[in-house]
Design a protein around this motif. Sequence first.
Motif, PDB file in Angstrom:
ATOM      1  N   SER A 109       6.030 -15.432  75.790  1.00 48.32           N
ATOM      2  CA  SER A 109       6.002 -14.492  74.804  1.00 48.32           C
ATOM      3  C   SER A 109       6.214 -15.409  73.591  1.00 48.32           C
ATOM      4  O   SER A 109       5.871 -14.798  72.332  1.00 48.32           O
ATOM      5  N   ASP A 110       6.912 -16.680  73.419  1.00 50.81           N
ATOM      6  CA  ASP A 110       6.858 -17.507  72.281  1.00 50.81           C
ATOM      7  C   ASP A 110       5.499 -17.582  71.651  1.00 50.81           C
ATOM      8  O   ASP A 110       5.523 -17.816  70.301  1.00 50.81           O
ATOM      9  N   ASN A 113       3.984 -15.354  68.535  1.00 51.88           N
ATOM     10  CA  ASN A 113       4.592 -15.697  67.089  1.00 51.88           C
ATOM     11  C   ASN A 113       3.472 -16.239  66.380  1.00 51.88           C
ATOM     12  O   ASN A 113       3.235 -16.041  65.191  1.00 51.88           O
ATOM     13  N   ARG A 114       2.544 -17.042  66.959  1.00 54.11           N
ATOM     14  CA  ARG A 114       1.627 -17.762  66.243  1.00 54.11           C
ATOM     15  C   ARG A 114       0.165 -17.511  66.809  1.00 54.11           C
ATOM     16  O   ARG A 114      -0.898 -18.428  66.330  1.00 54.11           O
ATOM     17  N   GLU A 138      13.318 -12.286  71.837  1.00 47.57           N
ATOM     18  CA  GLU A 138      12.895 -12.587  70.092  1.00 47.57           C
ATOM     19  C   GLU A 138      11.284 -12.958  70.244  1.00 47.57           C
ATOM     20  O   GLU A 138      10.989 -14.250  70.127  1.00 47.57           O
ATOM     21  N   TYR A 139      10.222 -12.162  69.668  1.00 53.37           N
ATOM     22  CA  TYR A 139       9.044 -12.636  69.848  1.00 53.37           C
ATOM     23  C   TYR A 139       8.294 -11.463  68.948  1.00 53.37           C
ATOM     24  O   TYR A 139       8.943 -10.130  68.748  1.00 53.37           O
ATOM     25  N   LYS A 140       7.139 -11.798  68.353  1.00 58.42           N
ATOM     26  CA  LYS A 140       6.507 -10.709  67.531  1.00 58.42           C
ATOM     27  C   LYS A 140       5.989  -9.835  68.401  1.00 58.42           C
ATOM     28  O   LYS A 140       4.730  -9.660  68.853  1.00 58.42           O
TER      29      LYS A 140
END
Length: 369
Positions: A109-110, A113-114, A138-140
């Motif tokens: 999931s990190d 973010n990009r 914590e990820y988008k």
Amino acid sequence: MKNNKKIALFGGSFDPVHTDHFNMAKTCHDKLGFEEVWIIPTFLNPFKSSTKTSNEERLNLLNLIFENEPYIKIDKFEMNNNRVTTTYETVSHFKELYSDIDFSFVIGSDNLNRLEEWNNFDELIKMIHFIVFERSNEYKKEVATKYHIPIYQFENNFLSSTKLRELKELNLLTPKVNDYINYHLLYLDIRVKPFMDKKRYEHCLNVGEMAAELAKNNGIDPQRAKVAGTLHDITKRWDNEKQIAYLRKYDKTLLIEPKPVWHSYTGAFHLKHDWLIKDEEIINAVYNHTVGCENMTKLDMIIFCADKISKERNYENVEYYRAECFNNLKTGFKKLLINQYEVAIKTHGIDAIGKKLLRTYDYYIKGDK
Ligand SMILES: Nc1ncnc2c1ncn2[C@@H]1O[C@H](COP(=O)(O)OP(=O)(O)O)[C@@H](O)[C@H]1O
């Protein structure tokens, strides 16, 4: 309608591959209905300047961790490209080659973010389904929602290759991967180099090389000797406080030994308890490398000697001691021991050289063992 084969593509640096990568791949197969998982190690991660480990080492680690998983295929497409390969290129390649397979692409999931910055993202997102495994909270999340990307949980230990390279949470790493890393001395530039000055680091590498040569000469696995030799001074530059803390924790009785000997013991404790090196002979060789002990093994003697005759050593008569060690390990060892004993007495006096050196000297020299 024909049911296409479902295959998950799983790309990454895998430097090193770890238990969570393994669990993600297994979840794809066991729970998410993928017949196979194709692991695609990168040549270079487009967002990183370089990987730390050779392609060959990373491949060996992948083969090791997945050796009993028949649904896994390790694919060298990106590695063989010998250049940065974007996921868009990789996915295009596989889709072209296997038009009858339903591919998905696995990420943590990190990476959400990009994700939208990935090369040719607008096309990529239409070409393939993403399978996302939750790595932290914590990820988008909005990216997942926007593109209808499913998020899955799995038996996550929340490991990261970066932390494992720094010796953190090694107890959660698949033991055979850790053993391979230690045996092949991976990540020295992270685990050893920053903890000493340049000269000491060179000495460590030279002792590793010399130990391997002596081992060859004596019918012992040179790589094990190289490991013990390279790591023998791992705690040499630790400050007194840290040395004392380790001795207090693991063996208080050693505090009566002279300070310059402490690092052999703290080194052995560090390798055993923090690096999780299980090879007791290696641990003991580090433990005994400064002042020896009674009944030393061949490996103990090799490390003791290699430390004193390594390539960069240039004291008077070093050539003589080198030749003696290669001629006969035991004879060379005894000569080095006498020399060390005499120098220690001259410099510090008999009362200050420590019980262990005296005992080794009594055993081998006075007792002529
Ligand atoms: N503990 C974890 N939980 C979920 N996903 C993970 C975990 N560790 C790694 N991943 C994912 O596995 C993939 C490959 O990991 P890695 O090789 O460490 O990544 P990178 O290529 O960024 O160095 C990445 O998509 C990463 O997000």
